[in-house]
Design a protein around this motif. Sequence first.
Motif, PDB file in Angstrom:
ATOM      1  N   PRO A 106      91.062 -13.205 -24.397  1.00 54.51           N
ATOM      2  CA  PRO A 106      91.711 -13.117 -25.700  1.00 54.51           C
ATOM      3  C   PRO A 106      91.063 -12.096 -26.624  1.00 54.51           C
ATOM      4  O   PRO A 106      91.420 -12.011 -27.794  1.00 54.51           O
ATOM      5  N   ARG A 107      90.119 -11.338 -26.098  1.00 52.18           N
ATOM      6  CA  ARG A 107      89.354 -10.399 -26.902  1.00 52.18           C
ATOM      7  C   ARG A 107      89.912  -8.984 -26.774  1.00 52.18           C
ATOM      8  O   ARG A 107      89.996  -8.439 -25.670  1.00 52.18           O
ATOM      9  N   PRO A 108      90.266  -8.359 -27.891  1.00 46.92           N
ATOM     10  CA  PRO A 108      90.899  -7.035 -27.852  1.00 46.92           C
ATOM     11  C   PRO A 108      90.082  -5.973 -27.137  1.00 46.92           C
ATOM     12  O   PRO A 108      90.649  -5.136 -26.422  1.00 46.92           O
ATOM     13  N   TYR A 109      88.771  -6.021 -27.313  1.00 43.68           N
ATOM     14  CA  TYR A 109      87.929  -4.966 -26.753  1.00 43.68           C
ATOM     15  C   TYR A 109      87.802  -5.029 -25.242  1.00 43.68           C
ATOM     16  O   TYR A 109      87.254  -4.112 -24.634  1.00 43.68           O
ATOM     17  N   GLU A 110      88.284  -6.081 -24.628  1.00 44.46           N
ATOM     18  CA  GLU A 110      88.250  -6.189 -23.174  1.00 44.46           C
ATOM     19  C   GLU A 110      89.514  -5.653 -22.509  1.00 44.46           C
ATOM     20  O   GLU A 110      89.637  -5.725 -21.288  1.00 44.46           O
ATOM     21  N   TYR A 111      90.414  -5.104 -23.288  1.00 39.64           N
ATOM     22  CA  TYR A 111      91.617  -4.468 -22.751  1.00 39.64           C
ATOM     23  C   TYR A 111      91.468  -2.957 -22.811  1.00 39.64           C
ATOM     24  O   TYR A 111      91.038  -2.404 -23.821  1.00 39.64           O
ATOM     25  N   ASP A 112      91.835  -2.315 -21.723  1.00 36.90           N
ATOM     26  CA  ASP A 112      91.559  -0.897 -21.544  1.00 36.90           C
ATOM     27  C   ASP A 112      92.608   0.026 -22.148  1.00 36.90           C
ATOM     28  O   ASP A 112      92.285   1.129 -22.583  1.00 36.90           O
TER      29      ASP A 112
END
Length: 124
Positions: A106-112
């Motif tokens: 659910p964390r934005p920074y873990e999406y590329d």
Amino acid sequence: QVQLVESGGGLVQAGGSLRLSCVGSGRTFSSYAMGWFRQAAGKEREFVAHISWSGGSTYYADSVKGRFTISRDNAKNMVYLQMNSLKPEDTAVYFCVARSGTGWSPRPYEYDYWGQGTQVTVSS
């Protein structure tokens, strides 16, 4: 590299429905987990939904459970977000996202990869 383009946003009355679409580029589209985030004016990005690479596993934010459905069609490089029973609180810019990983997040920074966003406005 994956490029994402969202569409389908617009103005809808409370209680109505809307379907967002996202088309992705790249021959390895099916190897990425996909998801949707949203960002209301003046607020931080919020997780909405996630779907695994095969489409077999889905996850939703508590605020949209039972109302939103995420799906994908890997043959068409597409991911969708069906939104029903819309509320004014759902008003936001919705972003299509992609992630190469072993699980959901659910964390934005873990999406590329992120699309440009599409505006959804729900009137009272």
